[in-house]
Design an enzyme around this catalytic site. Structure first.
Site, short mmCIF file in Angstrom:
data_model
loop_
_atom_site.label_atom_id
_atom_site.label_comp_id
_atom_site.label_asym_id
_atom_site.label_seq_id
_atom_site.Cartn_x
_atom_site.Cartn_y
_atom_site.Cartn_z
N GLN A 251 0.87 -1.17 -0.19
CA GLN A 251 -0.14 -0.17 -0.12
C GLN A 251 0.81 1.24 -0.23
OE1 GLN A 251 -3.64 0.31 -0.17
NE2 GLN A 251 -2.29 -2.23 -0.77
N HIS A 254 1.42 3.25 -3.70
CA HIS A 254 0.42 4.11 -3.72
C HIS A 254 1.08 6.09 -3.92
CE1 HIS A 254 -3.27 2.33 -4.20
NE2 HIS A 254 -3.40 1.39 -3.63
N GLU A 319 -7.50 3.62 6.68
CA GLU A 319 -8.77 3.31 5.42
C GLU A 319 -8.45 2.28 5.98
OE1 GLU A 319 -8.58 3.51 0.58
OE2 GLU A 319 -6.58 4.15 2.02
N HIS A 320 -7.13 0.93 6.06
CA HIS A 320 -7.79 -0.43 5.30
C HIS A 320 -6.77 -0.76 7.06
CE1 HIS A 320 -7.25 1.14 1.13
NE2 HIS A 320 -7.28 0.05 1.01
N ASP A 353 -8.98 -4.60 -3.53
CA ASP A 353 -9.03 -2.78 -4.36
C ASP A 353 -9.54 -3.01 -5.04
OD1 ASP A 353 -7.97 -1.24 -2.89
OD2 ASP A 353 -5.39 -1.24 -2.94
N HIS A 412 -46.80 29.07 10.99
CA HIS A 412 -46.52 28.22 11.45
C HIS A 412 -47.82 27.11 12.32
CE1 HIS A 412 -42.33 27.86 10.11
NE2 HIS A 412 -42.15 26.12 10.71
#
Length: 427
Positions: A251, A254, A319-320, A353, A412
């Site tokens: 990862q 990336h 995230e992961h 992924d 109202h």
């Protein structure tokens, strides 16, 4: 007690400066496209991508020609992945039910799940043409019932990314544009003479694409603002350093700002992983990126217990999150802050992924504290409705009249009083 064997040391000030530069660049591009539309899109595409075709929209004939160039084995792999994503999205959709209930005699309340009318999906290109993002966004939107799904992907060094276009077409995109970056996001959100605007933008991208989504939010809906990819591996004495290192670097590649962290109850494993990462960086083809990310954003944390690991993992809200422990299900039962969990050594982030079926567009930068990732439900609006009998209207109206008077909302109050006069007496 927690012990850091490694902490990221990137300078926050540099990041802030870069974020300001990105903000101003994106703001100017959006302003120009809002004003000059197609002409601005073409000028900016020429500037950033050296790309200015007769039409950014691919015709059906062009799409079929591109698909024909894709090897059959690649097409089958794409179809396999899309079958998994479609199946899981359909199963998720089955859990989302319309509702109608009588809450008081004669008072009927309900909600309906209505698909967004039009969605624009961004499929990243660059060094990593993210074919899988077509499945995750276009296909999932179509499963949700979105009538019009358009998609943009950039050319790569002046070339058409054939596998990506193939995946976009297989996923069901109604319009495919060979267009990238800020200009793609702005064109989809704001509309031009040749691109009708959408109601929602989804999909991952670089810092400029993420900032464009941030600035366009409100004009359109968005899935989430995705930052650099994050991975956390939680491991105990049963894990091995080779697998931990592979999954961290897998990862980190990336981008140079992608955080990768290890939380472990085993100092032995932690030290072995540090050595293994350096070993793997000697042969990893993407070490130029992964090595920088690990150097600047890598973290190794040793804790005393599994429960302490959960506390620290929930603080990170990554995230992961991969769990390589004796009892991975303990984390499923007790963790609360994560984008997606990968339980046990038999699975990993790459599966999520690319092809296993869950969505890979997930929250980053701590957003997992308050949201999940992209899924079929993101493309649905949950809209409520109500109806009453005359008797129920008179009953509720009497309460509403008094409550409105407390708040000095006399207009109202009159709405309620009118119904009470028509349908009964004020109590």
């Amino acid at each position: 007690m927690i012990t850091y064997l490694k902490q990221g040391n990137a300078q926050l000030a540099a990041n802030v400066s870069n974020e300001e530069s990105v903000y101003h660049t994106v703001k100017e591009v959006i302003r120009e496209i809002a004003t000059n539309k197609d002409a601005a899109v073409r000028r900016i595409s020429e500037k950033f991508d050296q790309w200015s075709p007769a039409s950014f929209l691919l015709s059906q004939e062009e799409i079929q020609e591109i698909i024909a160039r894709v090897p059959d084995a690649v097409k089958e792999d794409i179809r396999f992945a899309q079958r998994q994503i479609r199946n899981f999205a359909e199963k998720q959709l089955e859990t989302i039910q319309d509702l109608e209930v009588e809450t008081l005699p004669g008072v009927i309340l309900g909600h309906k799940h209505i698909p967004v009318s039009s969605v624009g999906c961004y499929i990243p290109g660059g060094r990593y043409p993210m074919v899988a993002s077509a499945h995750m966004s276009i296909l999932t939107a179509k499963v949700a019932g979105v009538p019009r799904v358009i998609a943009c992907t950039p050319p790569i060094k002046g070339e058409i990314p054939a596998a990506t276009i193939c995946a976009m077409a297989f996923a069901g995109a109604d319009e495919i544009y060979l267009l990238g970056g800020i200009q793609a996001m702005a064109a989809m959100a704001l509309g031009t003479e040749t691109i009708a605007s959408v109601d929602m933008l989804v999909g991952p991208g670089n810092a400029y694409v993420a900032e464009a989504k941030r600035q366009l939010f409100g004009k359109v809906g968005i899935d989430l603002i995705a930052g650099p990819t994050e991975v956390l591996v939680i491991a105990d004495h049963t894990a091995d350093a080779e697998m931990v290192a592979v999954d961290l670097l897998g990862q980190a590649e990336h981008g140079p700002t992608s955080p990768a962290a290890l939380i472990t109850t085993s100092e032995k494993l932690a030290r072995e992983t540090l050595l293994e990462i350096e070993k793997q960086l000697q042969v990893l083809p993407t070490a130029d990126i992964a090595g920088v990310a690990w150097r600047d954003y890598g973290t190794v944390l040793v804790v005393d217990s599994i429960d302490e690991a959960i506390i620290e993992a929930d603080k990170l809200a990554y995230e992961h999150v991969e769990v390589l422990t004796e009892d991975p299900n303990y984390f499923l039962e007790n963790m609360t802050n994560y984008g997606a969990l990968f339980l046990g050594p038999e699975t990993n982030v790459a599966y999520g992924d690319k092809a296993i079926g869950t969505n890979h567009t997930l929250p980053t930068k701590g957003a997992a504290r308050y949201t999940g990732g992209l899924w079929v439900g993101k493309f649905l609006k949950t809209c409520t409705y109500q109806r009453c009998t005359q008797e129920a209207s008179s009953l509720v109206g009497a309460y509403v009249s008094r409550l409105c008077e407390i708040e000095n909302f006399m207009g109202h109050k009159e709405q309620a009083d009118l119904r009470v006069r028509r349908f009964g007496q004020i109590g």
